[in-house]
Design a protein around this motif. Sequence first.
Motif, PDB file in Angstrom:
ATOM      1  N   ARG A  86       0.814  -1.224   0.099  1.00 41.19           N
ATOM      2  CA  ARG A  86      -0.003  -0.234   0.054  1.00 41.19           C
ATOM      3  C   ARG A  86       0.795   1.246   0.079  1.00 41.19           C
ATOM      4  N   TRP A  87       1.972   1.131   0.804  1.00 42.41           N
ATOM      5  CA  TRP A  87       2.651   2.704   0.735  1.00 42.41           C
ATOM      6  C   TRP A  87       4.216   2.262  -0.010  1.00 42.41           C
ATOM      7  N   VAL A  88       4.610   1.164   0.039  1.00 39.85           N
ATOM      8  CA  VAL A  88       6.073   0.946  -0.323  1.00 39.85           C
ATOM      9  C   VAL A  88       6.014   0.651  -1.773  1.00 39.85           C
ATOM     10  N   GLY A  89       5.076  -0.036  -2.329  1.00 39.68           N
ATOM     11  CA  GLY A  89       5.294  -0.704  -3.548  1.00 39.68           C
ATOM     12  C   GLY A  89       6.304  -1.951  -3.510  1.00 39.68           C
ATOM     13  N   VAL A  90       5.972  -3.105  -3.177  1.00 40.25           N
ATOM     14  CA  VAL A  90       6.834  -4.002  -3.172  1.00 40.25           C
ATOM     15  C   VAL A  90       7.230  -4.421  -4.665  1.00 40.25           C
ATOM     16  N   ASN A  91       6.538  -4.571  -5.467  1.00 40.85           N
ATOM     17  CA  ASN A  91       6.965  -5.055  -6.688  1.00 40.85           C
ATOM     18  C   ASN A  91       7.988  -4.071  -7.220  1.00 40.85           C
ATOM     19  N   TRP A  92       8.029  -2.728  -7.116  1.00 44.46           N
ATOM     20  CA  TRP A  92       9.117  -1.803  -7.403  1.00 44.46           C
ATOM     21  C   TRP A  92       8.371  -0.443  -6.732  1.00 44.46           C
ATOM     22  N   PRO A  93       9.188   0.466  -6.651  1.00 45.19           N
ATOM     23  CA  PRO A  93       8.566   1.620  -6.269  1.00 45.19           C
ATOM     24  C   PRO A  93       7.807   2.380  -6.933  1.00 45.19           C
ATOM     25  N   THR A  94       7.654   1.988  -8.421  1.00 46.19           N
ATOM     26  CA  THR A  94       6.677   2.586  -8.947  1.00 46.19           C
ATOM     27  C   THR A  94       5.536   1.890  -9.286  1.00 46.19           C
ATOM     28  N   ILE A  95       5.396   0.550  -9.271  1.00 47.69           N
ATOM     29  CA  ILE A  95       4.330  -0.211  -9.357  1.00 47.69           C
ATOM     30  C   ILE A  95       3.996  -1.005  -7.987  1.00 47.69           C
ATOM     31  N   ALA A  96       2.656  -0.618  -7.517  1.00 50.43           N
ATOM     32  CA  ALA A  96       2.127  -1.439  -6.146  1.00 50.43           C
ATOM     33  C   ALA A  96       1.077  -2.341  -6.510  1.00 50.43           C
ATOM     34  N   SER A  97       0.455  -1.981  -7.546  1.00 51.30           N
ATOM     35  CA  SER A  97      -0.844  -2.787  -7.975  1.00 51.30           C
ATOM     36  C   SER A  97      -0.996  -2.977  -9.212  1.00 51.30           C
ATOM     37  N   LEU A  98      -1.312  -4.142  -9.780  1.00 48.89           N
ATOM     38  CA  LEU A  98      -1.973  -4.317 -11.148  1.00 48.89           C
ATOM     39  C   LEU A  98      -3.339  -5.040 -10.926  1.00 48.89           C
ATOM     40  N   THR A  99      -4.154  -4.213 -11.552  1.00 47.01           N
ATOM     41  CA  THR A  99      -5.742  -4.507 -11.178  1.00 47.01           C
ATOM     42  C   THR A  99      -6.581  -4.757 -12.777  1.00 47.01           C
ATOM     43  N   LEU A 100      -7.267  -5.883 -12.440  1.00 47.36           N
ATOM     44  CA  LEU A 100      -8.137  -6.002 -13.699  1.00 47.36           C
ATOM     45  C   LEU A 100      -9.771  -5.928 -13.156  1.00 47.36           C
ATOM     46  N   LEU A 101     -10.433  -5.132 -14.110  1.00 49.04           N
ATOM     47  CA  LEU A 101     -11.987  -5.106 -13.681  1.00 49.04           C
ATOM     48  C   LEU A 101     -12.547  -5.715 -14.800  1.00 49.04           C
ATOM     49  N   GLU A 102     -13.682  -6.376 -14.205  1.00 53.71           N
ATOM     50  CA  GLU A 102     -14.803  -6.908 -15.168  1.00 53.71           C
ATOM     51  C   GLU A 102     -15.907  -5.973 -15.054  1.00 53.71           C
ATOM     52  N   PHE A 103     -16.576  -5.829 -16.200  1.00 55.35           N
ATOM     53  CA  PHE A 103     -17.871  -4.889 -16.395  1.00 55.35           C
ATOM     54  C   PHE A 103     -19.030  -5.697 -16.395  1.00 55.35           C
ATOM     55  N   ASP A 104     -20.214  -5.186 -15.783  1.00 52.16           N
ATOM     56  CA  ASP A 104     -21.358  -5.882 -15.861  1.00 52.16           C
ATOM     57  C   ASP A 104     -21.669  -6.367 -17.364  1.00 52.16           C
ATOM     58  N   SER A 105     -22.326  -7.394 -17.480  1.00 50.00           N
ATOM     59  CA  SER A 105     -22.763  -7.683 -18.884  1.00 50.00           C
ATOM     60  C   SER A 105     -23.931  -6.771 -19.193  1.00 50.00           C
TER      61      SER A 105
END
Length: 282
Positions: A263-282
């Motif tokens: 949440r604060w430190v970006g474990v993957n790398w300082p510039t990438i904390a999260s990768l997110t995929l959203l699904e939309f309603d049909s």
Amino acid sequence: MTDVMPLPDTALVTLWCRANEARRSDAIIDDPMAIRLVDSIDYDFSKFALPAERQDLALRALAFDDGTRRYLSTHPRATVVALGEGMQTSFWRLDAAGVGHEFRWLTLDLPPNIELRQQLLPDSPRMSTCARSVLDFSWMEVVNPEDGVFITAEGLLPYLEPAEALNLIGECARRFPGGQMMFDLPPKSQAWLSSRPRLWKALRGDWPRTPFSLTVGELARLADTVPGVRAVHDVQLPRGRGLVFDTLLPKAQGRPLYRPLRRWVGVNWPTIASLTLLEFDS
């Protein structure tokens, strides 16, 4: 060689990192088009002073490729909309990756970036461009949603104001039912730093501010707070090379402390904390 003055550093640094990684004998990404671009433009990439072994942006590109590939596996004739694409070369990587040759591609970016892409990159009958701001939602009228829509916002949303980013997500969900959207965000510390201009200037120089980020909990709540968002998926960074990206990070991503820590430190790398995929309603 071609002058690239109109293109922002944010686009050039990602291009350089992918090309530099693709040149390696033990490369984690196959990206000949990125190498071709770097070799064809007149720019001093040494100004970025980045380590030659940096992998995070190549891994991010691979994560977006994987997300797009999964959607195309069930929607082979879908339209992929690449928001703020800059000098990304995702179309050619995917076109060579066995996902078929029926999907269509729409690049959305500002006019100078579109012009440069048209100068440097080859044409394809399945590719089209739209020279507008992502915040000018009239671009959505160009997209044919009949066979599915997969929206990528690789390295884009952090540079938007929070209200702008959330409005963009909401409008995509409203306009493209049955579609999906993938994006990455930096850690909250980046957004906090961005809200303090003097400190940002001292630590980051003239690099554009990144005011938008969401915690793991805030991301999960998008399914409850944004109409049209049906599901939120946390996407893991692919395996890379070496102790950190091939061993430590893959193990850490499944641990209970990993999600709140990034949440604060970006474990993957300082510039990438999260990768997110959203699904939309049909």
